[in-house]
Design a protein around this motif. Structure first.
Motif, PDB file in Angstrom:
ATOM      1  N   GLY A 197       0.843  -1.186   0.000  1.00  0.00           N
ATOM      2  CA  GLY A 197       0.000   0.000   0.000  1.00  0.00           C
ATOM      3  C   GLY A 197       0.877   1.233   0.000  1.00  0.00           C
ATOM      4  O   GLY A 197       2.061   1.158   0.330  1.00  0.00           O
ATOM      5  N   VAL A 198       0.279   2.358  -0.387  1.00  0.00           N
ATOM      6  CA  VAL A 198       1.044   3.601  -0.354  1.00  0.00           C
ATOM      7  C   VAL A 198       0.172   4.701   0.260  1.00  0.00           C
ATOM      8  O   VAL A 198      -1.012   4.788  -0.025  1.00  0.00           O
ATOM      9  CB  VAL A 198       1.607   3.971  -1.758  1.00  0.00           C
ATOM     10  CG1 VAL A 198       0.529   4.064  -2.810  1.00  0.00           C
ATOM     11  CG2 VAL A 198       2.410   5.250  -1.728  1.00  0.00           C
ATOM     12  N   ILE A 199       0.812   5.479   1.137  1.00  0.00           N
ATOM     13  CA  ILE A 199       0.099   6.582   1.781  1.00  0.00           C
ATOM     14  C   ILE A 199       0.484   7.868   1.059  1.00  0.00           C
ATOM     15  O   ILE A 199       1.675   8.144   0.887  1.00  0.00           O
ATOM     16  CB  ILE A 199       0.478   6.671   3.278  1.00  0.00           C
ATOM     17  CG1 ILE A 199       0.064   5.381   3.994  1.00  0.00           C
ATOM     18  CG2 ILE A 199      -0.173   7.890   3.941  1.00  0.00           C
ATOM     19  CD1 ILE A 199       0.777   5.149   5.301  1.00  0.00           C
ATOM     20  N   VAL A 200      -0.521   8.616   0.623  1.00  0.00           N
ATOM     21  CA  VAL A 200      -0.249   9.880  -0.077  1.00  0.00           C
ATOM     22  C   VAL A 200      -0.577  11.020   0.876  1.00  0.00           C
ATOM     23  O   VAL A 200      -1.641  11.039   1.507  1.00  0.00           O
ATOM     24  CB  VAL A 200      -1.086   9.985  -1.375  1.00  0.00           C
ATOM     25  CG1 VAL A 200      -0.795  11.312  -2.077  1.00  0.00           C
ATOM     26  CG2 VAL A 200      -0.787   8.808  -2.301  1.00  0.00           C
ATOM     27  N   TRP A 201       0.361  11.964   1.001  1.00  0.00           N
ATOM     28  CA  TRP A 201       0.181  13.120   1.889  1.00  0.00           C
ATOM     29  C   TRP A 201      -0.655  14.162   1.167  1.00  0.00           C
ATOM     30  O   TRP A 201      -0.146  14.995   0.436  1.00  0.00           O
ATOM     31  CB  TRP A 201       1.547  13.678   2.298  1.00  0.00           C
ATOM     32  CG  TRP A 201       1.434  14.538   3.509  1.00  0.00           C
ATOM     33  CD1 TRP A 201       1.416  15.894   3.547  1.00  0.00           C
ATOM     34  CD2 TRP A 201       1.295  14.088   4.850  1.00  0.00           C
ATOM     35  NE1 TRP A 201       1.268  16.317   4.840  1.00  0.00           N
ATOM     36  CE2 TRP A 201       1.194  15.225   5.668  1.00  0.00           C
ATOM     37  CE3 TRP A 201       1.237  12.823   5.449  1.00  0.00           C
ATOM     38  CZ2 TRP A 201       1.041  15.148   7.041  1.00  0.00           C
ATOM     39  CZ3 TRP A 201       1.086  12.739   6.811  1.00  0.00           C
ATOM     40  CH2 TRP A 201       0.993  13.901   7.596  1.00  0.00           C
ATOM     41  N   GLU A 202      -1.980  14.085   1.349  1.00  0.00           N
ATOM     42  CA  GLU A 202      -2.888  15.009   0.651  1.00  0.00           C
ATOM     43  C   GLU A 202      -3.142  16.228   1.539  1.00  0.00           C
ATOM     44  O   GLU A 202      -2.897  16.161   2.758  1.00  0.00           O
ATOM     45  CB  GLU A 202      -4.176  14.263   0.283  1.00  0.00           C
ATOM     46  CG  GLU A 202      -3.831  13.092  -0.646  1.00  0.00           C
ATOM     47  CD  GLU A 202      -5.004  12.428  -1.344  1.00  0.00           C
ATOM     48  OE1 GLU A 202      -6.154  12.836  -1.101  1.00  0.00           O
ATOM     49  OE2 GLU A 202      -4.746  11.505  -2.127  1.00  0.00           O
ATOM     50  N   PRO A 203      -3.607  17.344   0.970  1.00  0.00           N
ATOM     51  CA  PRO A 203      -3.769  18.568   1.782  1.00  0.00           C
ATOM     52  C   PRO A 203      -4.643  18.351   3.018  1.00  0.00           C
ATOM     53  O   PRO A 203      -4.440  18.982   4.052  1.00  0.00           O
ATOM     54  CB  PRO A 203      -4.429  19.554   0.819  1.00  0.00           C
ATOM     55  CG  PRO A 203      -4.085  19.051  -0.538  1.00  0.00           C
ATOM     56  CD  PRO A 203      -3.940  17.566  -0.443  1.00  0.00           C
ATOM     57  N   GLU A 204      -5.625  17.413   2.934  1.00  0.00           N
ATOM     58  CA  GLU A 204      -6.537  17.203   4.061  1.00  0.00           C
ATOM     59  C   GLU A 204      -6.088  16.056   4.960  1.00  0.00           C
ATOM     60  O   GLU A 204      -6.861  15.575   5.789  1.00  0.00           O
ATOM     61  CB  GLU A 204      -7.954  16.984   3.530  1.00  0.00           C
ATOM     62  CG  GLU A 204      -8.415  18.210   2.766  1.00  0.00           C
ATOM     63  CD  GLU A 204      -9.839  18.140   2.277  1.00  0.00           C
ATOM     64  OE1 GLU A 204     -10.469  17.083   2.460  1.00  0.00           O
ATOM     65  OE2 GLU A 204     -10.305  19.137   1.733  1.00  0.00           O
ATOM     66  N   GLY A 205      -4.840  15.602   4.789  1.00  0.00           N
ATOM     67  CA  GLY A 205      -4.328  14.544   5.659  1.00  0.00           C
ATOM     68  C   GLY A 205      -3.896  13.320   4.871  1.00  0.00           C
ATOM     69  O   GLY A 205      -4.109  13.234   3.660  1.00  0.00           O
ATOM     70  N   PRO A 206      -3.262  12.352   5.574  1.00  0.00           N
ATOM     71  CA  PRO A 206      -2.736  11.168   4.891  1.00  0.00           C
ATOM     72  C   PRO A 206      -3.842  10.220   4.432  1.00  0.00           C
ATOM     73  O   PRO A 206      -4.810   9.990   5.154  1.00  0.00           O
ATOM     74  CB  PRO A 206      -1.881  10.502   5.973  1.00  0.00           C
ATOM     75  CG  PRO A 206      -2.389  11.028   7.273  1.00  0.00           C
ATOM     76  CD  PRO A 206      -2.995  12.357   7.016  1.00  0.00           C
ATOM     77  N   VAL A 207      -3.680   9.685   3.207  1.00  0.00           N
ATOM     78  CA  VAL A 207      -4.660   8.728   2.660  1.00  0.00           C
ATOM     79  C   VAL A 207      -3.911   7.471   2.246  1.00  0.00           C
ATOM     80  O   VAL A 207      -2.979   7.534   1.437  1.00  0.00           O
ATOM     81  CB  VAL A 207      -5.388   9.314   1.428  1.00  0.00           C
ATOM     82  CG1 VAL A 207      -6.413   8.316   0.885  1.00  0.00           C
ATOM     83  CG2 VAL A 207      -6.061  10.640   1.768  1.00  0.00           C
ATOM     84  N   LEU A 208      -4.308   6.348   2.804  1.00  0.00           N
ATOM     85  CA  LEU A 208      -3.689   5.068   2.439  1.00  0.00           C
ATOM     86  C   LEU A 208      -4.446   4.466   1.260  1.00  0.00           C
ATOM     87  O   LEU A 208      -5.661   4.279   1.334  1.00  0.00           O
ATOM     88  CB  LEU A 208      -3.738   4.107   3.636  1.00  0.00           C
ATOM     89  CG  LEU A 208      -3.373   2.646   3.358  1.00  0.00           C
ATOM     90  CD1 LEU A 208      -1.913   2.489   2.939  1.00  0.00           C
ATOM     91  CD2 LEU A 208      -3.658   1.774   4.584  1.00  0.00           C
ATOM     92  N   TYR A 209      -3.721   4.171   0.192  1.00  0.00           N
ATOM     93  CA  TYR A 209      -4.301   3.465  -0.955  1.00  0.00           C
ATOM     94  C   TYR A 209      -3.799   2.039  -0.894  1.00  0.00           C
ATOM     95  O   TYR A 209      -2.597   1.788  -0.931  1.00  0.00           O
ATOM     96  CB  TYR A 209      -3.850   4.114  -2.287  1.00  0.00           C
ATOM     97  CG  TYR A 209      -4.422   5.498  -2.492  1.00  0.00           C
ATOM     98  CD1 TYR A 209      -3.803   6.613  -1.940  1.00  0.00           C
ATOM     99  CD2 TYR A 209      -5.594   5.686  -3.234  1.00  0.00           C
ATOM    100  CE1 TYR A 209      -4.336   7.885  -2.105  1.00  0.00           C
ATOM    101  CE2 TYR A 209      -6.129   6.955  -3.409  1.00  0.00           C
ATOM    102  CZ  TYR A 209      -5.498   8.038  -2.837  1.00  0.00           C
ATOM    103  OH  TYR A 209      -6.029   9.291  -3.003  1.00  0.00           O
ATOM    104  N   GLN A 210      -4.727   1.125  -0.749  1.00  0.00           N
ATOM    105  CA  GLN A 210      -4.348  -0.297  -0.645  1.00  0.00           C
ATOM    106  C   GLN A 210      -5.367  -1.101  -1.451  1.00  0.00           C
ATOM    107  O   GLN A 210      -6.543  -1.157  -1.073  1.00  0.00           O
ATOM    108  CB  GLN A 210      -4.362  -0.720   0.828  1.00  0.00           C
ATOM    109  CG  GLN A 210      -3.743  -2.066   1.051  1.00  0.00           C
ATOM    110  CD  GLN A 210      -3.370  -2.272   2.526  1.00  0.00           C
ATOM    111  OE1 GLN A 210      -3.549  -1.414   3.375  1.00  0.00           O
ATOM    112  NE2 GLN A 210      -2.844  -3.429   2.819  1.00  0.00           N
TER     113      GLN A 210
END
Ligand SMILES: C[S@@+](CC[C@H](N)C(=O)[O-])C[C@H]1O[C@@H](n2cnc3c(N)ncnc32)[C@H](O)[C@@H]1O
Length: 267
Positions: free
Chosen positions: A45-58
């Motif tokens: 999985g990869v966590i993307v640092w988006e403006p509204e907080g971290p989002v894990l894509y798995q």
């Protein structure tokens, strides 16, 4: 694995702090697709640092902090309705509550709203990624009214196994100790929790943790489970309060009653 958005600043100090907390390794985005990063880094999985907080894509799932059910429940409280967790805990303003299974923090949000500024909620989560996503998600949560943001911000979050944490706490340090372990048999309709399920610690509540919880709390230990769970009996919860949701119930162990019964049993 954690990275920035395609337009994000490489090596943003917040991302590096998140990486250190969560144990996720930082990789610069370098304009790569998420599929490319997963392949390059052989990650699940990869966590993307988006403006509204971290989002894990798995896989097909996205996991990020959202107040979801907690916000709806607090809105109902503000309209004068009750919540079964308040009844089960005998929750009042100013109380101090240890939430030993934080997850997405929906229950902690309801508790935080009720105990208010004079109270305290400490949430314990053993999965580092979940703890860090919820902590940073709350910190960066941009929406919603002030009462919601204030209640969220008051939740203290720590990443630890609750047994280890409980063992280090003095006697009588919280009014209530709360457990909401992963159900032995999941409720099929509980969609908001499903991305959490893959990451979560699925171990059942141990008798050792319950023993420590009884020592650490001043009023009661509360356990959330399915209404028909054998966990209540296994762990000695005699009083069970039904939730609004027909499948959910709260076991309540009143510490004074418990200790009185123990003394009587020994006599
Ligand atoms: C059912 S979820 C809790 C949901 C939470 N009450 C909410 O409202 O969002 C259980 C969470 O407890 C965590 N957990 C399970 N065992 C734990 C332990 N021994 N110590 C700390 N956290 C634990 C799991 O990883 C999972 O995130």
């Amino acid at each position: 694995m954690v990275t920035e958005t395609r337009k994000g600043i490489p090596g943003n100090p917040e991302i590096l702090e998140f990486a250190a907390e969560s144990g996720a390794r930082y990789t610069p985005r370098q304009d790569r697709s998420l599929a490319r990063i997963l392949a390059d880094e052989t990650a699940l999985g990869v966590i993307v640092w988006e403006p509204e907080g971290p989002v894990l894509y798995q896989g097909a799932e996205r996991f990020f902090y959202h107040p979801s059910m907690g916000k709806n429940r607090v809105s109902r409280l503000r309209r004068g309705e009750s919540d079964p967790i308040i009844t089960a805990m005998g929750l009042k303003a100013g109380m101090e509550v240890l939430d030993c299974t934080l997850g997405l923090g929906a229950d902690a949000l309801v508790i935080s709203f009720v105990v208010g500024k004079a109270g305290r909620v400490l949430g314990v989560e053993s999965t580092p990624i979940t703890a860090a996503i919820v902590r940073w998600g709350i910190r960066k949560y941009p929406h919603g009214p002030q009462w919601l943001k204030e209640a969220m911000d008051r939740i203290e979050i720590t990443c630890a196994d609750h047994l280890a944490l409980l063992r280090g706490l003095p006697d009588d340090s919280f009014d209530i100790v709360y457990f909401d372990p992963m159900f032995r048999h999941p409720v099929p309709s509980s969609k908001p929790i499903s991305p959490l399920r893959q990451l979560a610690n699925h171990r059942p509540l141990s008798a050792e943790a319950l023993f420590e919880a009884i020592r650490v709390c001043r009023k009661s230990v509360v356990l959330k489970e399915r209404y028909d769970s054998t966990e209540f009996e296994r762990l000695g919860f005699r009083e069970v309060v039904m939730g609004n949701h027909s499948e959910i119930a709260y076991g309540v162990l009143d510490v004074e009653d418990y200790l009185r019964n123990q003394v009587q049993d020994e006599e």
